[in-house]
Design an enzyme around this catalytic site. Structure first.
Site, PDB file in Angstrom:
ATOM      1  N   CYS A 114       1.548  15.732  12.615  1.00 36.92           N
ATOM      2  CA  CYS A 114       1.328  15.216  13.976  1.00 36.92           C
ATOM      3  C   CYS A 114       2.518  14.407  14.488  1.00 36.92           C
ATOM      4  O   CYS A 114       2.740  14.330  15.694  1.00 36.92           O
ATOM      5  CB  CYS A 114       0.074  14.351  14.020  1.00 36.92           C
ATOM      6  SG  CYS A 114      -1.364  15.206  13.371  1.00 36.92           S
ATOM      7  N   HIS A 275       0.158  11.431  20.847  1.00 37.09           N
ATOM      8  CA  HIS A 275      -0.249  12.670  20.182  1.00 37.09           C
ATOM      9  C   HIS A 275      -1.742  12.851  20.435  1.00 37.09           C
ATOM     10  O   HIS A 275      -2.527  11.909  20.295  1.00 37.09           O
ATOM     11  CB  HIS A 275       0.034  12.575  18.691  1.00 37.09           C
ATOM     12  CG  HIS A 275      -0.770  13.535  17.877  1.00 37.09           C
ATOM     13  ND1 HIS A 275      -0.766  14.887  18.126  1.00 37.09           N
ATOM     14  CD2 HIS A 275      -1.637  13.336  16.844  1.00 37.09           C
ATOM     15  CE1 HIS A 275      -1.594  15.479  17.279  1.00 37.09           C
ATOM     16  NE2 HIS A 275      -2.135  14.566  16.502  1.00 37.09           N
ATOM     17  N   ASN A 305      -6.447  19.561  19.446  1.00 39.34           N
ATOM     18  CA  ASN A 305      -5.314  18.907  18.787  1.00 39.34           C
ATOM     19  C   ASN A 305      -4.343  19.995  18.328  1.00 39.34           C
ATOM     20  O   ASN A 305      -4.678  20.795  17.457  1.00 39.34           O
ATOM     21  CB  ASN A 305      -5.863  18.101  17.600  1.00 39.34           C
ATOM     22  CG  ASN A 305      -4.792  17.404  16.782  1.00 39.34           C
ATOM     23  OD1 ASN A 305      -3.629  17.794  16.793  1.00 39.34           O
ATOM     24  ND2 ASN A 305      -5.194  16.389  16.048  1.00 39.34           N
TER      25      ASN A 305
HETATM   26  N1  ACO Z   1     -20.511  19.653  14.555  1.00 35.28           N
HETATM   27  C1  ACO Z   1     -21.665  19.033  14.258  1.00 35.28           C
HETATM   28  N2  ACO Z   1     -21.771  18.105  13.272  1.00 35.28           N
HETATM   29  C2  ACO Z   1     -20.664  17.804  12.580  1.00 35.28           C
HETATM   30  C3  ACO Z   1     -19.424  18.426  12.857  1.00 35.28           C
HETATM   31  C4  ACO Z   1     -19.382  19.385  13.888  1.00 35.28           C
HETATM   32  N3  ACO Z   1     -18.242  20.021  14.228  1.00 35.28           N
HETATM   33  N4  ACO Z   1     -18.513  17.908  12.015  1.00 35.28           N
HETATM   34  C5  ACO Z   1     -19.134  17.014  11.242  1.00 35.28           C
HETATM   35  N5  ACO Z   1     -20.433  16.956  11.582  1.00 35.28           N
HETATM   36  C6  ACO Z   1     -21.476  16.113  11.009  1.00 35.28           C
HETATM   37  C7  ACO Z   1     -21.198  15.780   9.565  1.00 35.28           C
HETATM   38  O1  ACO Z   1     -21.636  16.795   8.715  1.00 35.28           O
HETATM   39  C8  ACO Z   1     -22.004  14.505   9.389  1.00 35.28           C
HETATM   40  O2  ACO Z   1     -23.337  14.850   9.207  1.00 35.28           O
HETATM   41  P1  ACO Z   1     -24.269  13.983   8.206  1.00 35.28           P
HETATM   42  O3  ACO Z   1     -24.278  12.609   8.790  1.00 35.28           O
HETATM   43  O4  ACO Z   1     -25.575  14.701   8.282  1.00 35.28           O
HETATM   44  O5  ACO Z   1     -23.580  14.040   6.886  1.00 35.28           O
HETATM   45  C9  ACO Z   1     -21.877  13.833  10.749  1.00 35.28           C
HETATM   46  O6  ACO Z   1     -21.491  14.870  11.686  1.00 35.28           O
HETATM   47  C10 ACO Z   1     -20.839  12.750  10.764  1.00 35.28           C
HETATM   48  O7  ACO Z   1     -19.660  13.246  10.128  1.00 35.28           O
HETATM   49  P2  ACO Z   1     -18.336  12.455  10.126  1.00 35.28           P
HETATM   50  O8  ACO Z   1     -17.207  13.251   9.569  1.00 35.28           O
HETATM   51  O9  ACO Z   1     -18.581  11.098   9.548  1.00 35.28           O
HETATM   52  O10 ACO Z   1     -18.156  12.360  11.679  1.00 35.28           O
HETATM   53  P3  ACO Z   1     -17.408  11.319  12.527  1.00 35.28           P
HETATM   54  O11 ACO Z   1     -18.353  10.640  13.397  1.00 35.28           O
HETATM   55  O12 ACO Z   1     -16.464  10.506  11.734  1.00 35.28           O
HETATM   56  O13 ACO Z   1     -16.546  12.315  13.431  1.00 35.28           O
HETATM   57  C11 ACO Z   1     -14.311  13.103  13.503  1.00 35.28           C
HETATM   58  C12 ACO Z   1     -15.662  13.230  12.839  1.00 35.28           C
HETATM   59  C13 ACO Z   1     -14.448  13.536  14.946  1.00 35.28           C
HETATM   60  C14 ACO Z   1     -13.329  13.998  12.787  1.00 35.28           C
HETATM   61  C15 ACO Z   1     -13.911  11.628  13.421  1.00 35.28           C
HETATM   62  O14 ACO Z   1     -13.991  11.156  12.109  1.00 35.28           O
HETATM   63  C16 ACO Z   1     -12.556  11.385  13.914  1.00 35.28           C
HETATM   64  O15 ACO Z   1     -12.341  11.405  15.092  1.00 35.28           O
HETATM   65  N6  ACO Z   1     -11.615  11.124  13.025  1.00 35.28           N
HETATM   66  C17 ACO Z   1     -10.232  10.943  13.392  1.00 35.28           C
HETATM   67  C18 ACO Z   1      -9.490  12.006  12.804  1.00 35.28           C
HETATM   68  C19 ACO Z   1      -8.860  12.883  13.799  1.00 35.28           C
HETATM   69  O16 ACO Z   1      -8.865  12.693  14.967  1.00 35.28           O
HETATM   70  N7  ACO Z   1      -8.244  13.865  13.246  1.00 35.28           N
HETATM   71  C20 ACO Z   1      -7.521  14.749  14.036  1.00 35.28           C
HETATM   72  C21 ACO Z   1      -6.492  15.339  13.219  1.00 35.28           C
HETATM   73  S1  ACO Z   1      -5.459  14.187  12.494  1.00 35.28           S
HETATM   74  C22 ACO Z   1      -4.469  13.644  13.629  1.00 35.28           C
HETATM   75  O17 ACO Z   1      -4.090  14.357  14.480  1.00 35.28           O
HETATM   76  C23 ACO Z   1      -4.151  12.200  13.545  1.00 35.28           C
END
Ligand code: ACO
Length: 348
Positions: A114, A275, A305
């Protein structure tokens, strides 16, 4: 010493628009979940066989080069940032050099995910400032759709990423406009938190946890195995909440570092182009720095992204929409896998 200016910007995104609802065919997810957690409504996927990371980079580069008022033949050096290269090796830089029929110039590939575009920009800036090159092409491009896990198992990652490319041409500035400073950082302590381990040469060296299942063999057979395929070990991994936590700490820090070094303040910023990791991360950074909606550019809603491509795509769009004018102060900032993070402050 010269300053370096960005004299041409270009972008390319594939035609194929994939909405959140389109993803329901492959995995258990919902438009509501994706929009609420990431802000993404749709993304673009490259044509499976006709488009590659490099070909998208070429399309973006053609536009940037034309806008800089030069031809591919004038380019002195290529820097190509991507985490989804056409080949494991050689890199995309040489493929672009070949495709654009450029001279036998240097081609450098940058692997900083990134932050890749800002790292590339920083390297290019040094070459222009010290007078070594006059026209440098920088490309950030990704074809994520080829390597994601589209089953429910991979949904936390696959819904986030999209394909595309952005490019800029760097030239010496003839006045006081240009790149004021760049700031690069890394912390490999949590390298595995956001990573694709396989195929690789790690041989399970770094962690107690097994990152790859190898076949039993006396020699070799450690790069790729049937077990890795069966156990879905050939996909990216991400601990989303851990990435989120670190990103919202490092984004503001590296933006403030750039402003402080140049004796400037957030109120001086015309536009912050972060980003496009996740809309919630951008919104958090905006709030933390007290920036207005007009001061932050986001387009993750349309493209997802696109990793190394996200900043040059956003920069190009903002420029095309007339949001960047001569003399404006622009900040580019990134955080991602590694972790690496970076910023660049530019007087346009
Ligand atoms: N659709 C539906 N449910 C989902 C999905 C999906 N696509 N993905 C995960 N879930 C579920 C999980 O299974 C979990 O279910 P559970 O509670 O029954 O176990 C629940 O949603 C929560 O999962 P988490 O991974 O904890 O979800 P979170 O609320 O943290 O959101 C996300 C995930 C959006 C990736 C978040 O953690 C985030 O924004 N992280 C930042 C990372 C990021 O932005 N990465 C981008 C790439 S890296 C970069 O560019 C910096």
């Amino acid at each position: 010493m010269f300053k370096t200016k960005i004299s041409g910007v270009g972008m390319y995104v594939p035609k194929d628009v994939v909405t959140n609802n389109d993803l329901l065919k492959y995995m258990d997810t919902s438009d509501e979940w994706i929009q609420e957690r990431t802000g993404i409504r749709e993304r673009r996927y490259a044509h499976r066989t006709e488009e590659t990371t490099t070909t998208m980079g070429v399309e973006a580069a053609k536009i940037a080069i034309e806008r800089a008022g030069i031809t591919p033949h004038d380019i002195d050096f290529i820097i190509f940032a991507t985490l989804s290269p056409d080949y494991y090796f050689p890199g995309c830089g040489v493929l672009l050099q070949r495709a654009m029929k450029m001279k036998e110039i240097g081609a450098l590939d940058v692997r900083n995910q990134c932050s890749g575009f800002i790292y590339a920009l920083s390297v290019g800036d040094q070459f222009i400032k010290n007078g070594m090159y006059k026209n440098i092409l920088i490309v950030g491009a990704e074809k994520h759709s080829f390597g994601l896990d589209f089953s429910t198992r991979g949904r936390n990652i696959s819904v986030i990423f999209g394909d595309g490319a952005g490019a800029v041409v760097l030239q010496p500035s003839v006045n006081d406009s240009g790149i004021l400073s760049t700031h690069l950082h890394s912390d490999g302590e949590n390298a595995e938190i956001l990573a694709m381990y396989n195929p690789g040469t790690h041989a399970n060296h770094w962690k107690d946890q097994k990152l790859a299942d190898f076949d039993d063999a006396e020699i070799a057979e450690m790069f790729m195995s049937h077990k890795m395929i069966d156990k879905a070990q050939l996909f990216p991994n991400m601990d989303g909440p851990a990435v989120f936590k670190k990103a919202i700490e490092k984004f503001p820090e590296v933006i403030m570092e750039a402003l402080t070094v140049n004796n400037l303040q957030t109120s001086d910023l015309r536009l912050l182009i972060p980003h496009q990791a996740n809309l919630r991360i951008s919104q958090f950074v905006q709030k933390k720095l007290g920036l207005s909606d007009d001061q932050v550019y986001n387009n993750i809603q349309k493209y997802g992204n696109t990793t190394a491509a996200s900043i040059p795509i956003a920069l190009c769009e903002a420029w095309e929409q007339g949001k960047i004018k001569n003399g404006d102060l622009i900040c580019l900032a990134a955080f991602g896998s590694g972790f690496t993070w970076a910023s660049a402050l530019i007087k346009w």
